[in-house]
Design an enzyme around this catalytic site. Structure first.
Site, short mmCIF file in Angstrom:
data_model
loop_
_atom_site.label_atom_id
_atom_site.label_comp_id
_atom_site.label_asym_id
_atom_site.label_seq_id
_atom_site.Cartn_x
_atom_site.Cartn_y
_atom_site.Cartn_z
N CYS A 105 52.68 45.20 35.17
CA CYS A 105 53.81 44.79 36.02
C CYS A 105 54.73 43.78 35.34
O CYS A 105 54.29 42.68 34.98
CB CYS A 105 53.29 44.22 37.32
SG CYS A 105 54.62 43.65 38.42
N LYS A 137 44.25 49.51 46.05
CA LYS A 137 44.36 48.08 46.36
C LYS A 137 43.18 47.61 47.20
O LYS A 137 42.86 48.21 48.22
CB LYS A 137 45.67 47.82 47.12
CG LYS A 137 46.91 48.21 46.33
CD LYS A 137 48.17 48.14 47.19
CE LYS A 137 49.39 48.64 46.41
NZ LYS A 137 50.61 48.69 47.25
N VAL A 173 52.32 42.97 43.73
CA VAL A 173 52.08 41.82 42.87
C VAL A 173 53.41 41.40 42.25
O VAL A 173 54.34 42.21 42.20
CB VAL A 173 51.05 42.17 41.77
CG1 VAL A 173 49.69 42.38 42.37
CG2 VAL A 173 51.48 43.40 40.96
#
Length: 227
Positions: free
Chosen positions: A12, A39, A52
């Site tokens: 990410c 998740k 996130v």
């Protein structure tokens, strides 16, 4: 002192912004990576958007707070942690920097379309969009090496993860996105050499990004074979 935990994902770019900020501030923190495709329940309970990064702040008195959204986390760290300032002192300049941070998010939106494109037409649309955005920021850059000159800022923390993608993309084929953008190319080089930028991801980042491209049947992986 507060105990800080960064809830993360290996790839990410928004997480990387927060990690870079923490590293620049020389703040001790724990990092927990989760699988966004599966998740965990504890994560869903504390993440309002199911995304996130999250920053868990545990105080000495046992109280706990959760921050979400990368820009909010970075701003909080800038306001509460010691270390070099990552925002300009001047309110107008600081506001402009925040605007360019948002611009960086729009670049990531086009970048998602670029890396997940499955045909040449879609890839070209996103390539042109990215080239146009980088041409825009070329005109906003100072003499370097960083966005506003000699001082590393939150704008740099936002764009460093953007440029990291192209370390792999360039090896797959030259998209010409940075052609003629000398200041952008100099900026990219300076950011890639920064310790906080290098340490914001694991050593397996290129492999994980390649696996992501394979999962999405990205045409980027087929360019050499088509050449």
């Amino acid at each position: 002192m507060s105990r800080l935990t960064l809830v993360s994902h290996h790839l990410c770019p928004y997480v990387q912004r927060a990690a870079i900020t923490l590293l620049e501030k020389r703040v001790e923190f724990e990092r927990i990576n989760i699988d966004l495709a599966d998740k965990p329940d504890w994560f869903l309970k504390i993440s309002p958007l199911g995304k996130v990064p999250l920053l868990r702040i545990e105080e000495e008195d046992g109280s706990e707070a959760i921050l979400f959204e990368s820009s909010v986390i970075c701003e909080y760290l800038e306001e509460t942690q010691a270390g070099a300032a990552l925002h300009p002192a001047d309110p107008l300049t600081r506001a402009r920097h925040r605007g360019w941070m948002e611009f960086g998010s729009s670049v990531l939106s086009d970048l998602w379309g670029y890396e997940t494109a499955q045909d040449a037409a879609q890839l070209e649309i996103k390539r042109k969009a990215l080239a146009a955005k980088f041409a825009t920021i070329e005109d906003a850059l100072a003499d370097g090496p960083y966005f506003a000159g000699s001082s590393f800022s939150l704008v740099d923390a936002v764009f460093a993860p953007v440029f990291r993608y192209f370390d792999l993309f360039d090896a797959l084929g030259d998209g010409g996105i940075f052609d003629g953008l000398d200041r952008v190319k100099r900026w990219r080089k300076a950011l890639s050499a920064r310790a906080s930028v290098r340490d914001a991801v694991g050593e397996d980042y290129p492999q994980r990004l390649t696996e992501f491209l394979e999962k999405h049947n990205s045409i980027l992986l087929r360019l050499p074979a088509a050449a």
